[in-house]
Write a protein that holds these residues in place. Structure first.
Motif, PDB file in Angstrom:
ATOM      1  N   ARG A 264     -31.567   3.831  -5.355  1.00 60.24           N
ATOM      2  CA  ARG A 264     -30.689   4.017  -4.190  1.00 60.24           C
ATOM      3  C   ARG A 264     -31.491   4.088  -2.898  1.00 60.24           C
ATOM      4  O   ARG A 264     -31.090   3.542  -1.869  1.00 60.24           O
ATOM      5  CB  ARG A 264     -29.855   5.287  -4.352  1.00 60.24           C
ATOM      6  N   LEU A 265     -32.642   4.747  -2.927  1.00 59.45           N
ATOM      7  CA  LEU A 265     -33.474   4.868  -1.730  1.00 59.45           C
ATOM      8  C   LEU A 265     -34.077   3.516  -1.332  1.00 59.45           C
ATOM      9  O   LEU A 265     -34.194   3.208  -0.143  1.00 59.45           O
ATOM     10  CB  LEU A 265     -34.574   5.910  -1.944  1.00 59.45           C
ATOM     11  N   VAL A 266     -34.439   2.714  -2.326  1.00 57.25           N
ATOM     12  CA  VAL A 266     -34.952   1.365  -2.044  1.00 57.25           C
ATOM     13  C   VAL A 266     -33.833   0.513  -1.459  1.00 57.25           C
ATOM     14  O   VAL A 266     -34.023  -0.188  -0.464  1.00 57.25           O
ATOM     15  CB  VAL A 266     -35.553   0.717  -3.317  1.00 57.25           C
ATOM     16  N   ASP A 267     -32.645   0.566  -2.056  1.00 55.20           N
ATOM     17  CA  ASP A 267     -31.498  -0.194  -1.555  1.00 55.20           C
ATOM     18  C   ASP A 267     -31.158   0.193  -0.121  1.00 55.20           C
ATOM     19  O   ASP A 267     -30.752  -0.652   0.674  1.00 55.20           O
ATOM     20  CB  ASP A 267     -30.267   0.016  -2.438  1.00 55.20           C
ATOM     21  N   ALA A 268     -31.329   1.461   0.206  1.00 54.66           N
ATOM     22  CA  ALA A 268     -31.028   1.938   1.557  1.00 54.66           C
ATOM     23  C   ALA A 268     -32.123   1.584   2.554  1.00 54.66           C
ATOM     24  O   ALA A 268     -31.952   1.734   3.753  1.00 54.66           O
ATOM     25  CB  ALA A 268     -30.816   3.451   1.538  1.00 54.66           C
TER      26      ALA A 268
ATOM     27  N   GLY B 147     -28.332  -6.213  -2.318  1.00 54.29           N
ATOM     28  CA  GLY B 147     -27.868  -6.345  -3.689  1.00 54.29           C
ATOM     29  C   GLY B 147     -26.592  -7.166  -3.698  1.00 54.29           C
ATOM     30  O   GLY B 147     -26.027  -7.470  -2.646  1.00 54.29           O
ATOM     31  N   LEU B 148     -26.165  -7.534  -4.880  1.00 49.04           N
ATOM     32  CA  LEU B 148     -24.894  -8.240  -5.031  1.00 49.04           C
ATOM     33  C   LEU B 148     -23.932  -7.332  -5.772  1.00 49.04           C
ATOM     34  O   LEU B 148     -24.306  -6.726  -6.783  1.00 49.04           O
ATOM     35  CB  LEU B 148     -25.080  -9.533  -5.835  1.00 49.04           C
ATOM     36  N   PRO B 149     -22.713  -7.220  -5.298  1.00 50.84           N
ATOM     37  CA  PRO B 149     -21.742  -6.369  -5.995  1.00 50.84           C
ATOM     38  C   PRO B 149     -21.444  -6.907  -7.399  1.00 50.84           C
ATOM     39  O   PRO B 149     -21.427  -8.120  -7.610  1.00 50.84           O
ATOM     40  CB  PRO B 149     -20.496  -6.449  -5.122  1.00 50.84           C
ATOM     41  N   ALA B 150     -21.206  -6.003  -8.305  1.00 48.59           N
ATOM     42  CA  ALA B 150     -20.834  -6.405  -9.665  1.00 48.59           C
ATOM     43  C   ALA B 150     -19.380  -6.858  -9.701  1.00 48.59           C
ATOM     44  O   ALA B 150     -19.024  -7.749 -10.467  1.00 48.59           O
ATOM     45  CB  ALA B 150     -21.040  -5.246 -10.629  1.00 48.59           C
ATOM     46  N   GLN B 151     -18.549  -6.260  -8.865  1.00 50.55           N
ATOM     47  CA  GLN B 151     -17.132  -6.587  -8.825  1.00 50.55           C
ATOM     48  C   GLN B 151     -16.939  -7.952  -8.160  1.00 50.55           C
ATOM     49  O   GLN B 151     -17.443  -8.200  -7.057  1.00 50.55           O
ATOM     50  CB  GLN B 151     -16.413  -5.503  -8.042  1.00 50.55           C
ATOM     51  N   ARG B 152     -16.214  -8.839  -8.824  1.00 49.67           N
ATOM     52  CA  ARG B 152     -16.109 -10.225  -8.370  1.00 49.67           C
ATOM     53  C   ARG B 152     -15.528 -10.349  -6.963  1.00 49.67           C
ATOM     54  O   ARG B 152     -16.029 -11.115  -6.144  1.00 49.67           O
ATOM     55  CB  ARG B 152     -15.265 -11.038  -9.343  1.00 49.67           C
TER      56      ARG B 152
END
Length: 172
Positions: free
Chosen positions: A49-53, A102-107
């Motif tokens: 989460r910290l890397v994503d942020a 990132g890419l969302p998992a939800q289509r």
């Protein structure tokens, strides 16, 4: 990174402890876990989460606070966003400074992000695969998303078409 994103990333006690442990010199998950007094599994989740942020950079064994990103965030005024616009919320979550985090998992959410990325290409203009890859690599820098997977998603979602190594954006 906005002040809101920074606050959100550090709002969780575990993430704050992990961030502090990195500030104090923890360079890998076991060292951070020992410094923070947390199980390694929690540390790994918090690190992600910290890397994503955009607060932490580097791989295991080379973790460090991304001070350049923090300085940039301190200098960049936050742009006001309408609170209720779902598209804006999805883009704020998964796109930072024209980079995918990132890419969302939800289509449905993934399609919103892909449509945003597809606007990097002019409708009707034909691009060789090499040019498409160059554009998509920039989107994927430091985000953990593979440009080849991104290209495949754009074609699968019919945002771009492909024929004999040439790609073009579909629609306006």
């Amino acid at each position: 990174m906005t002040a809101q994103a920074l606050a959100g990333a550090l709002a969780d006690d575990v993430r704050r402890k992990v961030f502090a442990a990195i500030v104090l010199g923890g360079t890998d998950a076991p060292a951070v876990a020992a410094r923070a007094g947390l199980p390694t599994r929690q540390v790994v989740t918090a690190l992600r989460r910290l890397v994503d942020a955009g607060l932490v950079t580097g791989g295991d064994g080379d973790l460090r606070v991304d001070t350049d990103h923090l300085r940039e965030a301190a200098r960049t005024p936050s742009a006001p966003h309408p609170a209720g616009d779902a598209t804006d919320r999805v883009l704020r979550t998964f796109v930072r400074a024209d980079r995918l985090v990132g890419l969302p998992a939800q289509r449905g959410r993934r399609r919103v992000v892909l449509a945003h990325v597809a606007r990097s290409f002019e409708p009707g203009v034909r691009y060789p695969e090499r040019e498409v890859d160059e554009v998509l690599r920039r989107w994927c820098e430091d985000g953990g998303t593979d440009h080849v997977a991104l290209r495949r998603y754009l074609v699968d979602e019919q945002l771009m078409a492909r024929e004999q190594g040439v790609y073009w954006r579909i629609g306006g």
